[in-house]
Each structure stands twice: as C-alpha cells, then as structure tokens.
Design an enzyme around this catalytic site. Structure first.
Site, PDB file in Angstrom:
ATOM      1  N   ASP A 154     -10.559  -1.883   1.817  1.00 50.51           N
ATOM      2  CA  ASP A 154      -9.315  -1.606   1.099  1.00 50.51           C
ATOM      3  C   ASP A 154      -8.217  -2.493   1.664  1.00 50.51           C
ATOM      4  O   ASP A 154      -7.581  -2.169   2.667  1.00 50.51           O
ATOM      5  CB  ASP A 154      -8.958  -0.123   1.250  1.00 50.51           C
ATOM      6  CG  ASP A 154      -7.959   0.326   0.197  1.00 50.51           C
ATOM      7  OD1 ASP A 154      -7.479  -0.525  -0.580  1.00 50.51           O
ATOM      8  OD2 ASP A 154      -7.664   1.534   0.139  1.00 50.51           O
ATOM      9  N   ALA A 155      -8.033  -3.634   1.025  1.00 49.68           N
ATOM     10  CA  ALA A 155      -7.097  -4.634   1.546  1.00 49.68           C
ATOM     11  C   ALA A 155      -5.953  -4.885   0.566  1.00 49.68           C
ATOM     12  O   ALA A 155      -4.913  -5.390   0.943  1.00 49.68           O
ATOM     13  CB  ALA A 155      -7.833  -5.937   1.831  1.00 49.68           C
ATOM     14  N   LYS A 156      -6.173  -4.547  -0.700  1.00 47.83           N
ATOM     15  CA  LYS A 156      -5.147  -4.718  -1.748  1.00 47.83           C
ATOM     16  C   LYS A 156      -4.528  -6.107  -1.691  1.00 47.83           C
ATOM     17  O   LYS A 156      -3.315  -6.258  -1.846  1.00 47.83           O
ATOM     18  CB  LYS A 156      -4.084  -3.616  -1.639  1.00 47.83           C
ATOM     19  CG  LYS A 156      -4.666  -2.202  -1.856  1.00 47.83           C
ATOM     20  CD  LYS A 156      -3.596  -1.137  -1.938  1.00 47.83           C
ATOM     21  CE  LYS A 156      -4.161   0.233  -2.252  1.00 47.83           C
ATOM     22  NZ  LYS A 156      -4.997   0.822  -1.189  1.00 47.83           N
ATOM     23  N   ARG A 157      -5.335  -7.125  -1.493  1.00 52.77           N
ATOM     24  CA  ARG A 157      -4.818  -8.477  -1.407  1.00 52.77           C
ATOM     25  C   ARG A 157      -4.496  -9.023  -2.802  1.00 52.77           C
ATOM     26  O   ARG A 157      -4.976  -8.503  -3.817  1.00 52.77           O
ATOM     27  CB  ARG A 157      -5.835  -9.406  -0.731  1.00 52.77           C
ATOM     28  CG  ARG A 157      -6.143  -9.045   0.724  1.00 52.77           C
ATOM     29  CD  ARG A 157      -4.914  -9.164   1.619  1.00 52.77           C
ATOM     30  NE  ARG A 157      -5.269  -9.069   3.032  1.00 52.77           N
ATOM     31  CZ  ARG A 157      -5.090  -7.985   3.788  1.00 52.77           C
ATOM     32  NH1 ARG A 157      -4.574  -6.873   3.271  1.00 52.77           N
ATOM     33  NH2 ARG A 157      -5.406  -7.996   5.064  1.00 52.77           N
TER      34      ARG A 157
ATOM     35  N   ASP B 230       0.864  -1.176   0.000  1.00 53.50           N
ATOM     36  CA  ASP B 230       0.000   0.000   0.000  1.00 53.50           C
ATOM     37  C   ASP B 230       0.898   1.223   0.000  1.00 53.50           C
ATOM     38  O   ASP B 230       2.114   1.097   0.041  1.00 53.50           O
ATOM     39  CB  ASP B 230      -0.948  -0.011   1.206  1.00 53.50           C
ATOM     40  CG  ASP B 230      -2.284   0.651   0.866  1.00 53.50           C
ATOM     41  OD1 ASP B 230      -2.271   1.815   0.441  1.00 53.50           O
ATOM     42  OD2 ASP B 230      -3.323  -0.011   1.009  1.00 53.50           O
TER      43      ASP B 230
END
Lengths: 316, 316
Positions: B109-112, A114
């Site tokens: 919002d984890a952007k995994r 992030d």
C-alpha cells in the site's frame, strides 16, 4: 532565522528570502536516471543497485556543488531513489542532507497521500527541517485525491516544523486532463483543489504574503497557470514542465506576482543532463559535464530574467 | 504456477486461487505503529529509528507467522516504514520478502503516482514478483489524480512482471468525498475513475474473470461499493475500512460476485493490535498477543463467511 521556534509562515518566508537573495526563481530537479548519467559516473556493464546508488549520491552532490551559488532551491524526485531499494533511499537521505548543509532549500517531490494517521507518518518521515528525521526536507509535494482530512496532517506537521507543502493542482502531463479538467459545478476539478489550497494558505501568510501551503501547476498549461495565480494569491506555485516537457519562459510568466515572486520554476533533465543535449554537448567535453550543468542553469536563469516578472525581483 | 513466464492475468488468477484455497477474502494490513506495538516488542524509553525498525521487522514476521495458515494476502503500509528512514525501508523489504517466502500474496500500500518515466521508476522499484527488486510486491496501490498516462507505466510493469495494480477509486475516509464525490457530467468523479479502470481491466481478464487492474473502494460507503461492483465487473476490489474505521461484514457484502470472489477485505489495526482491544485484551495475557491476532483473524473470517457471499466460495 530561528529554526527552533517554528512559525506558521516560516517556509514561505524562507523561500522568498532565498529567491530574492539568489535573484532567481529557478529550481533544479534532482532526478538521477542511470541511463542518463555522465559516462564518468557509470561503471562498465551491469551495475548493482548499490553501485548505482553510489553513483546517484556522487552525481547529486556534484550537481549541488555546481548550482548552490546560482539557485535557491532543489527538488529531489523520490521515485528514482526508491527504485534502487534501501541503497537508493540512503542516497536520497544523503542528497537532502548535503543540499541543506550547502544552504539550499529542499522540496522533496514524493507526491504522497494517505488517510489520517498514515498521512501523519509520511509527513513525519519526510518533512523537516526542524526534526532529526532522515529525509527531513524543507517541503514535500502531496496528492489531493484523498481529500482534506488526508492533507491536513501534512499541513500540521509542516506548521510545527517550519516546513512547507505543495499540493498537486494541475500537473504538467497530457493525461493530467483526465480528472483534473472534468467540469464540476461549472469549473474544473483542478480549480476546486486550487480554491481549497488557497483557503488553507490564506490563514498562514508570512511577511512575504504567502502561506505554508503551495500548489504544483504545470508550465505546459500557460492559460491555467495565469488563472491559478489569480485564484491562489497566497500560494507559492511550484511549476514543473519547463524545458524537457516543452514549457518556455513566456509560458510561465503568468505564474509570478508583480514583484517577480510567488513561483519557483523547476527544470530537471534539461539542467542535470545538459551534457547530452545541444548546445552543451558541443561546447563541453564529456568529462566536463559539470560545466554543462552550470551553463544550462545560467541560461535558464537568464531566460526567466528577460521574459518574466522574475527580472523585477527586488533586493533582500 | 509459472513465475518466469508472465501472463497478463497472472496476478488476478493467483489472487483468486489463493482466496479459494484459504476460503476467505480477508486481507491483513501490516501497519506497524510504535505506540501500538505489544509491550514485549518495545524497549523501554526512547527508541532510535533503528531500534524501532528492528521491532517492526520482528512484529511483522510474527504476525505473518500467525496469519499465513489463515489468509491469502497481506498489505504492508509503506508510510510507517518510510517514517523510520532507511532502517524502516529495510524492515519493509524484509516484511515483503518474508511474506512472499511464506506463500502469501503481498499488496504494497504505497498509493504512488507520478508522470511518465517517473511512474515507471516507482513501478520498477515496487512491483514484482518476477523481478529481483528489493520491494518486489505482488501488487501495489496507486493514485489516479495524474491521469491515464501516469497510470499506464504501472500497468505495463505489472503485465510484464505478473503483478497487479489497485487504483484508488473511492477511499474510506470522510474527506474522500471532497473530490471523489464531485459531480461531473452527471456522475461523481470516483465513477469516472471506475469506468476508466474497468476499461483497462476488461482487456486483461484471466481464467477467474478478473483483470490485471483492480480498484480500492472503502468499506465505509456500502451503497457505492455495490454500485462500483457493477461498474467494474472485471476488477478485483480491495476494500479497506473494515473494523477500526467502522465497516461491517454487511457493509462489504456488495463487494463480492455471486461466487463470493472479486473482493479482498482488509483489516489492519483491528487484527494486528487486537491484543489491546476488547474482547481479546481480556481473553489473552499481554505476552500472548499473537493469540489475540489469531483470534481476531478467525473472528473476521467467520463474520465474512456468515454475512457475505464469501461464504459461498467454491473449491479450487
């Protein structure tokens, strides 16, 4: 080892010492999957997330007990714990703490990424080992898509805390080609990432010659593995894809330096669920699943010793 | 809305209805940071992770109370909760459940991102809304570096559960250029990702014309935003970077379609920590931080109404 006074190269040197001490680069991936757990650990019928998390905790502890005398490092996969919610995250914290207490190094496979201060929050939460955080792993895997300013916070926390970072460079799955193999300026994207990672590692080598930042490079692409070993001479390589995904000892031979150092080779399912596959399913009773884990680990160690430079690992 | 019978287009249509109903595309980012919390929520001296998590929980609930009548959607940032360990993850679960119970849509919002069955584990753990999972968000952000076979499990779970997925395409941070702007085959990497995402969305449009898969495109790159709106006509855009990161209403104007739909514009710090910045710090007493949040939300809504096609949003 002085854990209270962080050194830039601490993690890289600790990994080198541990690999040499155990005389193997095998890394055991802790990927608990409910449907694959040994019967003895699964309750009948539908289990709640809390029950499953309790089984994951027990399973990971037992695997750790078996592999601690044999290998230097384990890699819990965050996804399977997160899948179970808060109870799963408690099991993850227990798994990390238990493995570290046993003397193993822990690389948390979280693939986080992030921007700026948000990356710092992830790093602060996941990276130890000199902090009191709940998921204080020795190193963590990260994703490079957001670029350098999104990776630097991880490096900074790693340097402060004697930890390490492995950046995804070339992943083991077929779809990894979609972006990673696109050609830009005459070379693939993964190569751009590799050059960047080497640039960071180069400034932070320890006694072992490797830096605070390493790279994830899949066992399923042997040619790229050898290429990337050359492009990143100061980076530890974390090599997934051995075993279940098809990578063999010969496939990963190019990942090592001439001393047999510089790479750790991960196997998850092939080791921890060995009780369910040949030849271990035939050799061991279901209740003896731990002996299957031990035998599969020893077999992988032997294979890497015969067919890769890891057989040349010197003494401590 | 029938939540028990998932439709491919469910999330996209629900988002459209909610944005039209509230007459604004503003999305409020829930990024609790200890040092920025209003004084009233911070205990004196060092607070334990458990105390901090309790403060995050209260803070998020109060922000949600304030913004629920004004906006359609909130975006909790997983990193700040994960930073606090298990107690933080409990606060995250509470925040998601509380926002959904209030009638807000929740984008986690984890952007995994991970491969195959590991990606399925993340999706299963994080995506609702028709499941009983602990972090059952309406949609989740994901990272494309691992390629199509790592993204598909998220799409599959989203389709089954009436949820949505936002793929990182062009991020708002300066370093995003490092990989995303590299030219491959005559166009930048982010464009390759955009074309892929559009291809997936195109097959899954709902009544509103948008599909189950959207894209994250930063407000800080206005030209690329307009370009990507054209490249992805069937994708909801999630636009971060407004406010604190420098994006203005004019910068994001290109993100909308002619009906003022198709984009949600996120602001986190600029809204939730408005109590600490001008002009709200002067207008409201410290104890009235909720009124600062409300005023900042209303101001952002007004600015997007005057300077973007969001002013043309039709009625439900």
């Amino acid at each position: 080892m002085n854990k209270t006074e962080p050194r830039a190269s601490g993690f890289a040197d600790r990994l080198a010492s541990a690999v040499i001490e155990r005389q193997t680069p095998v890394m055991v991936g802790l990927d608990p999957r409910w449907d694959h757990l040994p019967e003895a650990l699964r309750s009948d019928g539908d289990a709640s997330p809390v029950q499953r998390a309790a089984a994951y905790r027990r399973f990971c502890r037992e695997v750790i007990d078996v592999v601690t005398p044999l290998v230097a490092v384990v890699k819990p996969q965050a996804a399977f714990f997160e899948q179970l919610g808060v109870a799963g995250m408690e099991a993850l914290a227990d798994c990390i703490a238990y493995a570290r207490a046993a003397g193993l190094l822990v690389v948390l496979d979280a693939k986080r990424g992030d921007i700026g201060s948000t990356a710092t929050a992830y790093a602060d939460g996941l990276l130890g080992p000199t902090c009191e955080g709940m998921f204080a792993a020795d190193a963590v895997t990260v994703n490079p898509y957001l670029g350098d300013d999104a990776l630097e916070p991880f490096f900074e926390v790693a340097r402060k805390r004697d930890g390490g970072v492995f950046v995804l460079v070339k992943t083991s799955n077929p779809g990894g080609r979609m972006l990673q193999d696109l050609q830009a300026g005459g070379r693939p994207i993964y190569r751009h990432v590799a050059e960047y990672v080497e640039g960071v590692a180069h400034g932070s080598q320890g006694r072992c010659g490797y830096g605070v930042v390493g790279a994830v490079v899949g066992a399923t692409y042997p040619e790229q593995l050898a290429e990337l070993r050359e492009v990143m001479p100061h980076c530890w390589l974390l090599v997934p894809g051995f075993g279940s995904q098809g990578g063999t000892a010969r496939d990963v031979a190019g990942a090592f330096d001439q001393q047999g150092l510089g790479a750790v080779i991960n196997s998850s399912r092939h080791i921890i669920f060995a009780h369910a596959r040949s030849p271990y399913a035939e050799r061991f009773a279901a209740a003896d699943w731990q002996r299957a884990v031990e035998a599969a680990t020893r077999d992988m160690i032997d294979r890497l010793r015969s067919d890769t430079p890891a057989g040349q690992l010197g003494s401590v």
